[in-house]
Design a protein around this motif. Structure first.
Motif, PDB file in Angstrom:
ATOM      1  N   LEU A 129       0.825  -1.200   0.000  1.00  0.00           N
ATOM      2  CA  LEU A 129       0.000   0.000   0.000  1.00  0.00           C
ATOM      3  C   LEU A 129       0.861   1.253   0.000  1.00  0.00           C
ATOM      4  O   LEU A 129       1.884   1.316   0.692  1.00  0.00           O
ATOM      5  CB  LEU A 129      -0.916   0.011   1.234  1.00  0.00           C
ATOM      6  CG  LEU A 129      -1.836  -1.199   1.425  1.00  0.00           C
ATOM      7  CD1 LEU A 129      -2.670  -1.022   2.688  1.00  0.00           C
ATOM      8  CD2 LEU A 129      -2.740  -1.395   0.215  1.00  0.00           C
ATOM      9  N   ASN A 130       0.422   2.259  -0.758  1.00  0.00           N
ATOM     10  CA  ASN A 130       1.103   3.546  -0.700  1.00  0.00           C
ATOM     11  C   ASN A 130       0.566   4.334   0.502  1.00  0.00           C
ATOM     12  O   ASN A 130      -0.391   3.903   1.154  1.00  0.00           O
ATOM     13  CB  ASN A 130       0.939   4.317  -2.021  1.00  0.00           C
ATOM     14  CG  ASN A 130      -0.515   4.676  -2.319  1.00  0.00           C
ATOM     15  OD1 ASN A 130      -1.288   5.013  -1.421  1.00  0.00           O
ATOM     16  ND2 ASN A 130      -0.892   4.608  -3.593  1.00  0.00           N
ATOM     17  N   PRO A 131       1.154   5.478   0.846  1.00  0.00           N
ATOM     18  CA  PRO A 131       0.715   6.204   2.042  1.00  0.00           C
ATOM     19  C   PRO A 131      -0.765   6.551   2.055  1.00  0.00           C
ATOM     20  O   PRO A 131      -1.423   6.449   3.104  1.00  0.00           O
ATOM     21  CB  PRO A 131       1.589   7.468   2.021  1.00  0.00           C
ATOM     22  CG  PRO A 131       2.848   7.036   1.343  1.00  0.00           C
ATOM     23  CD  PRO A 131       2.398   6.067   0.280  1.00  0.00           C
ATOM     24  N   ASP A 132      -1.320   6.967   0.910  1.00  0.00           N
ATOM     25  CA  ASP A 132      -2.750   7.291   0.878  1.00  0.00           C
ATOM     26  C   ASP A 132      -3.599   6.052   1.132  1.00  0.00           C
ATOM     27  O   ASP A 132      -4.644   6.127   1.804  1.00  0.00           O
ATOM     28  CB  ASP A 132      -3.125   7.910  -0.469  1.00  0.00           C
ATOM     29  CG  ASP A 132      -2.476   9.270  -0.689  1.00  0.00           C
ATOM     30  OD1 ASP A 132      -2.520  10.098   0.250  1.00  0.00           O
ATOM     31  OD2 ASP A 132      -1.920   9.498  -1.771  1.00  0.00           O
ATOM     32  N   GLU A 133      -3.177   4.923   0.624  1.00  0.00           N
ATOM     33  CA  GLU A 133      -3.914   3.676   0.854  1.00  0.00           C
ATOM     34  C   GLU A 133      -3.772   3.208   2.301  1.00  0.00           C
ATOM     35  O   GLU A 133      -4.697   2.607   2.850  1.00  0.00           O
ATOM     36  CB  GLU A 133      -3.425   2.609  -0.120  1.00  0.00           C
ATOM     37  CG  GLU A 133      -3.799   2.910  -1.563  1.00  0.00           C
ATOM     38  CD  GLU A 133      -3.045   2.057  -2.563  1.00  0.00           C
ATOM     39  OE1 GLU A 133      -3.534   1.910  -3.705  1.00  0.00           O
ATOM     40  OE2 GLU A 133      -1.964   1.531  -2.228  1.00  0.00           O
ATOM     41  N   LEU A 134      -2.644   3.494   2.922  1.00  0.00           N
ATOM     42  CA  LEU A 134      -2.488   3.175   4.337  1.00  0.00           C
ATOM     43  C   LEU A 134      -3.452   3.994   5.189  1.00  0.00           C
ATOM     44  O   LEU A 134      -3.963   3.514   6.207  1.00  0.00           O
ATOM     45  CB  LEU A 134      -1.041   3.427   4.779  1.00  0.00           C
ATOM     46  CG  LEU A 134      -0.010   2.391   4.319  1.00  0.00           C
ATOM     47  CD1 LEU A 134       1.398   2.893   4.591  1.00  0.00           C
ATOM     48  CD2 LEU A 134      -0.244   1.051   5.006  1.00  0.00           C
ATOM     49  N   CYS A 135      -3.714   5.229   4.771  1.00  0.00           N
ATOM     50  CA  CYS A 135      -4.706   6.056   5.482  1.00  0.00           C
ATOM     51  C   CYS A 135      -6.080   5.403   5.464  1.00  0.00           C
ATOM     52  O   CYS A 135      -6.831   5.487   6.443  1.00  0.00           O
ATOM     53  CB  CYS A 135      -4.786   7.447   4.849  1.00  0.00           C
ATOM     54  SG  CYS A 135      -3.351   8.496   5.135  1.00  0.00           S
ATOM     55  N   LEU A 136      -6.407   4.769   4.368  1.00  0.00           N
ATOM     56  CA  LEU A 136      -7.698   4.110   4.264  1.00  0.00           C
ATOM     57  C   LEU A 136      -7.713   2.767   4.995  1.00  0.00           C
ATOM     58  O   LEU A 136      -8.719   2.390   5.593  1.00  0.00           O
ATOM     59  CB  LEU A 136      -8.065   3.901   2.794  1.00  0.00           C
ATOM     60  CG  LEU A 136      -8.255   5.189   1.970  1.00  0.00           C
ATOM     61  CD1 LEU A 136      -8.494   4.852   0.497  1.00  0.00           C
ATOM     62  CD2 LEU A 136      -9.414   6.014   2.512  1.00  0.00           C
ATOM     63  N   ARG A 137      -6.594   2.050   4.972  1.00  0.00           N
ATOM     64  CA  ARG A 137      -6.563   0.746   5.614  1.00  0.00           C
ATOM     65  C   ARG A 137      -6.854   0.848   7.112  1.00  0.00           C
ATOM     66  O   ARG A 137      -7.532  -0.005   7.691  1.00  0.00           O
ATOM     67  CB  ARG A 137      -5.221   0.064   5.377  1.00  0.00           C
ATOM     68  CG  ARG A 137      -5.053  -1.295   6.067  1.00  0.00           C
ATOM     69  CD  ARG A 137      -6.121  -2.305   5.631  1.00  0.00           C
ATOM     70  NE  ARG A 137      -6.084  -2.592   4.232  1.00  0.00           N
ATOM     71  CZ  ARG A 137      -5.301  -3.500   3.653  1.00  0.00           C
ATOM     72  NH1 ARG A 137      -4.479  -4.215   4.398  1.00  0.00           N
ATOM     73  NH2 ARG A 137      -5.344  -3.690   2.348  1.00  0.00           N
ATOM     74  N   VAL A 138      -6.373   1.916   7.755  1.00  0.00           N
ATOM     75  CA  VAL A 138      -6.619   2.034   9.185  1.00  0.00           C
ATOM     76  C   VAL A 138      -8.098   2.298   9.460  1.00  0.00           C
ATOM     77  O   VAL A 138      -8.600   1.964  10.536  1.00  0.00           O
ATOM     78  CB  VAL A 138      -5.731   3.131   9.813  1.00  0.00           C
ATOM     79  CG1 VAL A 138      -6.245   4.532   9.504  1.00  0.00           C
ATOM     80  CG2 VAL A 138      -5.604   2.926  11.322  1.00  0.00           C
ATOM     81  N   VAL A 139      -8.820   2.858   8.495  1.00  0.00           N
ATOM     82  CA  VAL A 139     -10.265   3.009   8.644  1.00  0.00           C
ATOM     83  C   VAL A 139     -10.921   1.639   8.694  1.00  0.00           C
ATOM     84  O   VAL A 139     -11.817   1.378   9.510  1.00  0.00           O
ATOM     85  CB  VAL A 139     -10.850   3.857   7.488  1.00  0.00           C
ATOM     86  CG1 VAL A 139     -12.367   3.909   7.566  1.00  0.00           C
ATOM     87  CG2 VAL A 139     -10.275   5.263   7.513  1.00  0.00           C
ATOM     88  N   TYR A 140     -10.472   0.750   7.821  1.00  0.00           N
ATOM     89  CA  TYR A 140     -11.017  -0.612   7.837  1.00  0.00           C
ATOM     90  C   TYR A 140     -10.739  -1.298   9.169  1.00  0.00           C
ATOM     91  O   TYR A 140     -11.622  -1.931   9.762  1.00  0.00           O
ATOM     92  CB  TYR A 140     -10.429  -1.428   6.683  1.00  0.00           C
ATOM     93  CG  TYR A 140     -10.866  -2.876   6.722  1.00  0.00           C
ATOM     94  CD1 TYR A 140     -12.076  -3.256   6.178  1.00  0.00           C
ATOM     95  CD2 TYR A 140     -10.087  -3.843   7.359  1.00  0.00           C
ATOM     96  CE1 TYR A 140     -12.508  -4.574   6.244  1.00  0.00           C
ATOM     97  CE2 TYR A 140     -10.512  -5.163   7.430  1.00  0.00           C
ATOM     98  CZ  TYR A 140     -11.720  -5.517   6.869  1.00  0.00           C
ATOM     99  OH  TYR A 140     -12.145  -6.820   6.953  1.00  0.00           O
ATOM    100  N   ILE A 141      -9.493  -1.204   9.638  1.00  0.00           N
ATOM    101  CA  ILE A 141      -9.145  -1.828  10.922  1.00  0.00           C
ATOM    102  C   ILE A 141      -9.987  -1.220  12.038  1.00  0.00           C
ATOM    103  O   ILE A 141     -10.441  -1.926  12.944  1.00  0.00           O
ATOM    104  CB  ILE A 141      -7.645  -1.667  11.216  1.00  0.00           C
ATOM    105  CG1 ILE A 141      -6.806  -2.293  10.099  1.00  0.00           C
ATOM    106  CG2 ILE A 141      -7.282  -2.300  12.549  1.00  0.00           C
ATOM    107  CD1 ILE A 141      -5.316  -2.045  10.225  1.00  0.00           C
ATOM    108  N   CYS A 142     -10.204   0.091  11.966  1.00  0.00           N
ATOM    109  CA  CYS A 142     -11.033   0.772  12.963  1.00  0.00           C
ATOM    110  C   CYS A 142     -12.441   0.178  12.980  1.00  0.00           C
ATOM    111  O   CYS A 142     -13.043  -0.006  14.049  1.00  0.00           O
ATOM    112  CB  CYS A 142     -11.077   2.260  12.674  1.00  0.00           C
ATOM    113  SG  CYS A 142     -12.093   3.220  13.819  1.00  0.00           S
TER     114      CYS A 142
END
Length: 582
Positions: free
Chosen positions: A395-408
């Motif tokens: 994942l690139n940095p912008d995609e990492l921002c979204l991944r933490v939403v999923y984990i949340c």
């Protein structure tokens, strides 16, 4: 509705146990065992399937975060309870050979079982039925002078093949060979839809204010760029866009007598009505909302429209309108009910957080953000049953921002008020989620580190400013700490005093980070404030001292002053929670 969480105890004789499970010293020897870790996610599917066999190569993080392996909550909490397990976790360090299950993919969502999901063809109609039912029930509440028959909102025709709809196909020179070519979609205008002055102002407000809120973690800015272009060719998108813009204006503009002239008259608002209105934007917003529903009732008969990008954009805009219109009430409200309907449409189109179409992908992430907040407040699970397929390292940095939403979202699942799991299972589930959060944080590149951070001891303040730029990265860190807090305060423990102290240390760290970022954003970053208020509320659930509570309350109030959502009754919920804790 105040979401109830468990207490974080600082002694091994806790007199008040969390609602999710009671503290007890009894249990198996593996009572706090963390799961193995995984770096390769499940095969792309919406159904809950067995975890995949891990075959990825060893992951090397982009950089180490400020939270080292020895300081991670998942490991540190376990260290006071199982030294052997801690040693294994140290050695694994994101190494896939130690993993069989992905921590962040642990939980299904029983609220959205396959049996309860409409078929792809009927999903948009089922969603519309929810809209129409609530709209008809509320028609008297708004006292609208509608230019349409309210009963018509409930009428719909069964979808028919497009070839049977008169005028949908045009004749071409190939017709003599039995070939016909489709014209432009009947539900779209080939030319730009004309806007009057008032509508243009609302469109500009959407592009300048609401679009950036929805686009906070989307570098392609779909809601600020693509959606307005769709709106000027599709009446449904346009009406929903104008509705959400006017509804937001109703929140930010002080009530005052409406002054207008005939050339700038907003459709749906008669000049004779304006003298009695205290907030005309509310009336205008409601009128556009009903006009959008009327458009949907007429155009859902086109199968191509029911599968289009336009209906996805319209559904998300309607949901955003209802978010602003919810007035802090979620249970059985329109926003709560209709989020489920959007889930049906997303599944019907096979949209998810990794789909190729950028607008559908952006709409999915905005929908899940909204559902996470409602689920958190209502004590239920998040609706999605989709699971990511891409590894953190890819994942690139912008995609990492979204991944933490999923984990949340999975952390909110864990906090849901459910009684079916025993204490050992709850401890294990919480540990896996803490591990997933740790894996995410440790793989972050250095760009997520603060640009500016004041040493707390030097400043002498309870919380010191923290500046992380760009705002999407700051929002990701807020989401991370929000998620970590709700796991820690809902995970039961059978540890001793050291376990409780470790938990409190990590809670304090999350509170300090959340408040530091919020202090730095207090200048008025509206998109960031929509993440700040959620994180501040969670921070307030785990602070004990009156001084820190007072600061958090002030920060939360100033944040709500900026975004005007949710209403300040949220402050009352927090103070009532503290009062119950006393």
């Amino acid at each position: 509705m105040l979401h109830a969480f468990g207490h974080v105890c600082l002694s091994n004789k806790c007199s008040q146990a969390p609602k999710t499970a009671s503290f007890t010293r009894k249990g198996s020897q593996n009572h706090n065992r963390l799961s193995d870790r995984e770096c390769l996610y499940a095969t792309a599917t919406d159904e809950m399937s067995s975890p995949p066999v891990n075959n990825c190569s060893e992951i090397k993080p982009h950089s180490t975060s400020s939270l080292t392996t020895a300081e991670s909550p998942a490991i540190a909490i376990a260290a006071v309870m199982s030294p052997d397990m801690t040693k294994r976790s140290y050695n694994s360090d994101l190494n896939p050979k130690f993993s069989t299950n992905s921590p962040e993919l642990m939980f299904d969502s029983p609220l959205t079982s396959v049996q309860s999901i409409p078929s792809p063809n009927s999903a948009p109609l089922e969603w519309y039925d929810l809209l129409a039912e609530d709209a008809i029930n509320n028609i008297d509440k708004y006292n609208l002078n509608l230019d349409l028959d309210p009963a018509g909102l409930s009428r719909r025709q069964s979808p028919v093949p497009e070839a049977e709809i008169t005028g949908l196909y045009i004749h071409t020179p190939d017709e003599r060979q039995g070939i016909v070519a489709p014209s432009h979609e009947q539900w779209n205008s080939p030319d730009n839809i004309s806007l009057n002055e008032s509508e243009l102002l609302l469109l500009r407000h959407f592009v300048g204010v609401i679009g950036p809120i929805l686009d906070l973690c989307d570098p392609s800015k779909q809601f600020s760029t693509t959606v307005p272009r769709l709106a000027v060719h599709n009446l449904g998108v346009l009406k929903s866009l104008l509705a959400v813009a006017a509804r937001h204006q109703a929140l930010v503009v002080e009530p005052h007598p409406y002054q207008t002239n005939s050339s700038a008259q907003t459709p749906g608002l008669n000049a004779s009505d304006t003298n009695s209105l205290t907030n005309p934007y509310l009336q205008v917003a409601t009128h556009y909302y009903y006009e959008c529903l009327h458009y949907l009732s007429q155009n859902l008969l086109y199968p191509s429209y029911a599968k289009s990008r336009e209906i996805i954009a319209t559904a998300l805009l309607i949901s955003t309108y209802e978010m602003f219109d919810a007035e802090g009430k979620y249970s059985s409200g329109a926003w709560e009910r209709h989020l489920r309907g959007i889930f049906w449409i997303q599944r019907a189109q096979n949209n998810n957080g990794e789909c190729k179409d950028p607008l559908s992908r952006a709409a999915w992430w905005q929908w899940i953000r909204q559902d996470i907040w409602v689920a958190f407040r209502e004590g239920r699970r998040v609706l999605t049953i989709w699971r990511p397929t891409r590894r953190l390292m890819d994942l690139n940095p912008d995609e990492l921002c979204l991944r933490v939403v999923y984990i949340c979202g999975r952390c909110v699942d864990f906090a849901a008020n459910e009684k079916k799991y025993d204490i050992n299972t709850r401890i294990e589930q919480g540990g896996k989620l803490l591990q997933a959060l740790e894996d995410w944080q440790r793989i972050l590149p250095s760009t997520f580190q603060p640009i500016y951070k004041v040493n707390q001891q030097e400043s002498g303040d309870l919380f010191s400013p923290i500046w992380i730029h760009p705002p999407s990265f700051a929002a990701a860190m807020q989401t991370f700490h929000f998620a970590r807090i709700i796991v820690l305060i809902n995970q039961p423990s059978m540890g001793d005093i050291n376990d409780f102290r470790v938990r409190q240390r990590f809670l304090d760290e999350s509170v300090e980070t959340i408040c530091g970022i919020a202090i730095m954003d207090r200048g008025g970053e509206v998109p960031s404030a929509f993440v700040n208020f959620q994180a501040l509320y969670a921070a307030g659930l785990c602070v004990q001292t009156p001084a820190k509570r007072s600061v958090i309350l002030q920060l939360l109030e100033s944040t709500l002053d900026i975004i005007k959502f949710p209403p300040k009754t949220l402050l009352n919920d927090l103070t009532n929670y503290w009062r119950a804790e006393s």
